[in-house]
Design an enzyme around this catalytic site. Structure first.
Site, PDB file in Angstrom:
ATOM      1  N   GLU A 246       0.894  -1.172   0.000  1.00 26.54           N
ATOM      2  CA  GLU A 246       0.000   0.000   0.000  1.00 26.54           C
ATOM      3  C   GLU A 246       0.922   1.209   0.000  1.00 26.54           C
ATOM      4  O   GLU A 246       1.508   1.553   1.031  1.00 26.54           O
ATOM      5  CB  GLU A 246      -0.875   0.009   1.268  1.00 26.54           C
ATOM      6  CG  GLU A 246      -1.795  -1.186   1.414  1.00 26.54           C
ATOM      7  CD  GLU A 246      -2.988  -1.145   0.471  1.00 26.54           C
ATOM      8  OE1 GLU A 246      -3.316  -0.055  -0.037  1.00 26.54           O
ATOM      9  OE2 GLU A 246      -3.567  -2.216   0.236  1.00 26.54           O
ATOM     10  N   CYS A 280      -2.147   9.129   2.385  1.00 29.30           N
ATOM     11  CA  CYS A 280      -1.879   8.546   1.054  1.00 29.30           C
ATOM     12  C   CYS A 280      -2.927   8.951   0.030  1.00 29.30           C
ATOM     13  O   CYS A 280      -2.644   8.955  -1.163  1.00 29.30           O
ATOM     14  CB  CYS A 280      -1.798   7.032   1.159  1.00 29.30           C
ATOM     15  SG  CYS A 280      -3.260   6.305   1.881  1.00 29.30           S
TER      16      CYS A 280
END
Ligand code: NAD
Length: 471
Positions: A246, A280
């Protein structure tokens, strides 16, 4: 001095890491600076831990997770303050993370009972008429979980919850700057009846102990959340095992002429400056269609200038600091470079220690670092476009693809954008940072491999086993 969790015991070490509050560098606590020998001991304990974990019936795994969620809820304020002190979030942002963590662990408890297989029609193959069977999903074994600093609790929960639900052992290596939230979460789990070695939290520097964990052949899966650079190192070194990554992004939000301007400004503002941009799914680019560009800019910039930066524990603070001075200086350097190359600074652009004011830039040349690379800080770039095709080309031009947002009232536009945007999630009439913990979450291209979101992480953390009866 905090201790780390190794083979069911809380242990210290001769060397420690000081945990400091990033807003003023004040001392909070110390944690062990684990050595490669400590990590090897954890891996050895996890071998037995994985065998015991695989024997635990579903109801016991559910009980561990349900009790953990209840304990987190009872200690809500302690968790929120820990996140807000060691990390970069304001107390209001930290509370939202605790609420989401409770949800993640509860979801894990619920999903444990839904680890389904399927029956298989073996008789589809001539000669197999007398065979019957099925597959079920088995725990993968030992999961190595490596986590970043920005969501120090919920991103750890997204690995611990599914790993326990699926019957695995897990070794967590939290970020060296923010290990206290992970240790507190482990303390809550350990108060349930859980076999030694099923959950371990080893604190230390990734550069010192990371590869001992990721390269060991007994580790069956590395679940990594962090920067693309570290992700690349891990996937090169990990060898023969599953790796889920991720990673970062450079999320675009497209605002069409027909959008609801107020909700587009509200959502993109929050998406740009949540956790001081250390997120993110942070909105790094806002692409606005030409008819509404000037109005959008004016509202967005006015609202940005009103943001209150300051003490994270103050209820009135909107935005906290960067995690360290190095990151604050990097943000400053990149903004200055963009301005020197011709970008227009519409708001912000000031560093004060580890803080950086919320910053809006327009006319940023494509050659600038900011236009090409993820900026893990409170900076967003505005672009004007004429046609949807132009906006989609601009959105897709980078080697990232986590989330994108599109503001429009037109279904045709929405579906065209959904089909053509290269990313793991498209949020219609929301900013790129919209997420719930039950949905598949992850990126395409340089933003990652695999998916989190409890059920999807459990899928990654289990393997099918086929059973066939020859009757
Ligand atoms: P980072 O890569 O610096 O650190 C992440 C973790 O990796 C830390 O625990 C660190 O100790 C460890 N590490 C460092 N070197 C290692 C090595 N050689 N081997 C093994 N482990 C090692 O990332 P960060 O600065 O903490 O986080 C910011 C990045 O994370 C941003 O790029 C952000 O976009 C990304 N991120 C992605 C998601 C997502 O879900 N896609 C969520 C949050 C953050």
């Amino acid at each position: 001095m905090k201790r780390m969790l190794l083979n069911g015991r809380w242990v210290s070490s001769s060397e420690t890491i000081e945990i400091r509050n990033p807003q003023d560098n004040s001392f909070i606590d110390t944690v062990p600076r684990a050595t490669t020998e400590d990590m090897q001991a954890a891996i050895a304990a996890a071998v037995t831990g994985a065998q015991r974990a695989a024997q635990l019936p579903t109801h016991q795994r559910m009980t561990i997770l349900r009790e953990t969620a209840e304990r987190i809820a009872k200690n809500f304020d302690r968790f929120a303050e820990t996140i807000a002190c060691e990390g970069i979030k304001t107390i209001r942002e930290a509370r939202k993370e605790v609420t989401r963590c409770i949800e993640t662990i509860r979801l894990s408890a619920e999903e444990a009972r839904h680890i389904h297989g399927e029956t298989i029609a073996f008789d589809q193959m001539p000669g197999s008429e007398n065979r019957q069977g099925y597959f079920s999903r088995m725990p993968i074994g030992i999961v190595a979980a490596i986590t970043p600093f920005n969501d120090p609790l919920n991103l750890v929960a997204h690995k611990i919850g599914p790993a326990i639900a699926a019957g695995n052992a897990i070794i967590v290596k939290p970020h060296e700057a923010t290990p206290l939230s992970a240790l507190l979460l482990a303390e809550m789990v350990q108060q349930s009846e859980i076999p030694d070695g099923m959950l371990q939290v080893i604190t230390g520097y990734g550069s010192e102990i990371g590869s001992t964990l990721t390269t060991d052949r007994r580790i069956r899966m590395v679940s990594f959340t962090g920067s693309p650079q570290t992700g690349e190192t891990i996937i090169r070194e990990a060898g023969f095992k599953k790796v889920s990554l991720e990673l970062g992004s450079h999320c675009p939000v497209i605002v069409m002429n027909d959008a609801d301007l107020t909700s587009a400004v509200d959502a993109t503002l929050s998406g740009a400056f949540w956790a001081a941009g250390q997120n993110c799914v942070h909105v790094q680019r806002i692409l606005v269609q030409d008819d509404i560009y000037d109005r959008f800019c004016e509202d967005f910039v006015t609202r940005t200038a009103a943001y209150r930066m300051g003490d994270k524990l103050d209820e009135g603070t909107d935005m906290g600091p960067l995690i360290n001075e190095q990151l604050a200086c990097q943000v400053e350097r990149c903004v200055n470079e963009a301005v020197a190359e011709g970008a227009t600074l519409l708001a912000g652009g000031q560093r004060q220690g580890n803080f950086y004011t919320p910053t809006v830039l327009a006319d940023v040349p494509d050659s600038c670092h900011l236009a090409q690379n993820e900026m893990f800080g409170p900076v967003t770039l505005l672009y004007r476009f004429h046609t949807l095709e132009e906006a989609i080309d601009q959105a897709n031009r980078l080697d990232y693809g986590l989330h994108a947002g599109v503001f429009t009232r037109d279904m045709g536009t929405a579906f065209k954008a959904i089909k053509q945007l290269h990313c793991g999630g498209v949020m219609i009439n929301d900013s790129s940072d919209y997420r719930i913990d039950a949905m598949p979450f992850g990126g395409v291209k340089g933003s990652g491999l695999g998916r989190e979101g409890v059920r999807y992480a459990m899928h990654e953390m289990t393997e099918p086993k086929v059973v066939c009866f020859n009757l």
